[in-house]
Enzyme design. Structure first.
Site, PDB file in Angstrom:
ATOM      1  N   HIS A 267      -4.158   0.113   0.840  1.00  0.00           N
ATOM      2  CA  HIS A 267      -4.122  -0.212  -0.446  1.00  0.00           C
ATOM      3  C   HIS A 267      -4.222   0.886  -1.455  1.00  0.00           C
ATOM      4  O   HIS A 267      -4.083   0.745  -2.827  1.00  0.00           O
ATOM      5  CB  HIS A 267      -5.319  -1.316  -0.920  1.00  0.00           C
ATOM      6  CG  HIS A 267      -5.391  -2.378   0.321  1.00  0.00           C
ATOM      7  ND1 HIS A 267      -4.755  -3.418   0.038  1.00  0.00           N
ATOM      8  CD2 HIS A 267      -6.285  -2.496   1.525  1.00  0.00           C
ATOM      9  CE1 HIS A 267      -4.941  -4.330   0.998  1.00  0.00           C
ATOM     10  NE2 HIS A 267      -5.646  -3.713   1.935  1.00  0.00           N
TER      11      HIS A 267
ATOM     12  N   SER B 160     -10.259  -3.484   1.724  1.00  0.00           N
ATOM     13  CA  SER B 160      -9.464  -4.473   1.278  1.00  0.00           C
ATOM     14  C   SER B 160      -9.843  -5.811   0.473  1.00  0.00           C
ATOM     15  O   SER B 160      -9.029  -6.585  -0.018  1.00  0.00           O
ATOM     16  CB  SER B 160      -8.580  -4.885   2.308  1.00  0.00           C
ATOM     17  OG  SER B 160      -9.356  -5.295   3.453  1.00  0.00           O
TER      18      SER B 160
ATOM     19  N   LYS C 127       3.034  -2.990   1.780  1.00  0.00           N
ATOM     20  CA  LYS C 127       2.206  -3.408   0.471  1.00  0.00           C
ATOM     21  C   LYS C 127       2.820  -2.593  -0.685  1.00  0.00           C
ATOM     22  O   LYS C 127       3.880  -2.996  -0.884  1.00  0.00           O
ATOM     23  CB  LYS C 127       0.567  -2.860   0.823  1.00  0.00           C
ATOM     24  CG  LYS C 127       0.051  -3.907   1.972  1.00  0.00           C
ATOM     25  CD  LYS C 127      -1.346  -3.749   2.197  1.00  0.00           C
ATOM     26  CE  LYS C 127      -1.508  -4.547   3.353  1.00  0.00           C
ATOM     27  NZ  LYS C 127      -2.968  -4.200   4.140  1.00  0.00           N
TER      28      LYS C 127
END
Ligand SMILES: *Cc1c(COP(=O)(O)O)cnc(C)c1O
Length: 393
Positions: free
Chosen positions: A214, A186, A245
């Site tokens: 991610h 990350s 996200k």
């Protein structure tokens, strides 16, 4: 008063080390162009990689979901909080990620942090001797999860060090072995060598727990995440994807074979002892998935890749050195906390918001600017960032 005195002294130390953290309230939705301190600002901060956090269809679905299901769930999933909307989302997620598994089911969690806290401790609580192999740069939530897996033997292997991992796997006598890793790191943006990790897991009879916070929505031609990116398929993977996200809303899910999901429903404490997320979120997430899986998702991923390539090309001709990364996370290592804060403040004075990331989020001496790109950025936005950085060098 002793505690207050201690806290004040500790805070003074944090200030002296340039480590005090603060929230920054925004006055607009999550988008590249935001209002910060009531000033227009171009942000490179969020993990809203596909620009879905303020996508009209997703916002409309959230409103529609509130109309259909009300504001709150009222209870945990196992009492009465599990609505048809949660059920539908879990089925939709299972369908979406199924090509990467033999057969899979999914379980929806309120956050990725909670999903991670659930999985490793639950899989370590089978009564079998358990050993956990945890990658050194794992996210804080995975580190905490490993700490919660009481009774398990813990090995931390250095970042990307397959050889050390293999040696430890070969020596380990525990019958239940769990390898735990981020897919995209990350704060560095690099991708874990998952094909090799899976090969090791299969050779040594271990399970591979992958945190794709991610990667989900971003990686793979269809946005199915890191497993699709590498073309991996295995019943020995436990996959965690977050939904706050790239999916733009909030929450997370775990995908795994049905036996693992059944076990999590029995043992995952953050699932059992927490109120289910509002069903409207699950309703909105079905629309996010439609966008991610559809043509729009495809073109947004293509645009994002073009932005990444453009930023790297522009920065290559400057004295700033980005870490090597093919993902929307493009870190610029600055070293000291003070320098990272100073460069971040200089950018902010020019109307650009790029957060400085300091220890303990990253190792001491590696404070950095974490530039995060989104499909909602334009090439012009990236040029403005590159031009401003070049003018500062
Ligand atoms: C953000 C993040 C999480 C936590 O997910 P939330 O849904 O924000 O709680 C877990 N793992 C990684 C690698 C992350 O970046």
């Amino acid at each position: 008063m002793h505690l207050i005195d201690t806290l004040e002294a500790r805070m003074a130390q944090l200030d002296a080390q340039h480590l005090r953290r603060r929230t920054r309230p925004t006055q607009s939705p999550c988008e590249p162009h935001v209002k910060l301190n009531n000033r227009d600002c171009l942000a490179f901060c969020s993990n809203d990689y596909l620009g879905l956090a303020n996508h009209p269809a997703v916002v409309a679905a959230l409103q529609e979901g509130a109309g259909l299901h009300g504001a709150g769930s009222g209870a945990s999933h196992l009492i009465s909080g599990h609505s048809q909307a949660h059920e539908a989302l879990e089925h939709r997620l299972a369908e979406f990620v199924n090509p990467q598994f033999e057969t899979c089911r999914t379980l929806f969690f309120c956050t990725g942090y909670m999903a991670n806290l659930a999985v490793t401790p639950a899989l370590a609580a089978t009564g079998e001797p358990t050993a956990i192999f945890s990658e050194a740069l794992n996210h804080a939530s995975l580190i905490d999860a490993v700490r919660l897996a009481r009774g398990a033997r813990m090995h931390v292997y250095p970042h990307g060090d397959l050889r050390t991992l293999e040696t430890r796997l070969a020596q380990e006598t525990a019958t239940n072995k769990l390898i735990v890793t981020d897919s995209v790191f990350s704060m560095d943006g690099d991708i874990a060598p998952l094909p090799q990790l899976l090969a090791l897991a299969e050779r040594y009879g271990a399970w591979l727990i992958v945190d794709d916070a991610h990667g989900f929505g971003v990686l793979g031609a269809g946005g199915r995440g890191v497993l699709e990116h590498f073309g991996l398929k295995s019943p020995h993977i436990v996959y965690m994807g977050t939904l706050g996200k790239a999916a733009g809303v909030g929450g997370a899910f775990v995908a795994a074979c049905p036996q693992v999901i059944d076990w999590l429903v029995q043992k995952a404490r953050t699932y059992i002892f927490s109120t289910a997320a509002p069903p409207a979120l699950a309703h909105a997430l079905c629309t996010s998935l439609d966008v991610i899986a559809g043509l729009q998702g495809h073109s947004r991923r293509q645009h994002l890749q073009a932005l990444i390539a453009h930023l790297r090309e522009r920065m290559a001709s400057s004295s700033w050195r980005l870490l090597s990364s093919d993902t929307p996370i493009q870190p610029l290592i600055l070293g000291s906390n003070e320098t990272a804060l100073a460069v971040s403040a200089q950018l902010e004075a020019q109307g650009l918001w790029v957060p400085a990331i300091r220890p303990p989020t990253v190792p001491p001496g590696t404070a950095r600017l974490r530039i995060a790109l989104s499909a909602a950025h334009s090439i012009n936005d990236v040029d403005r960032l590159a031009d401003t950085l070049k003018a500062l060098q």
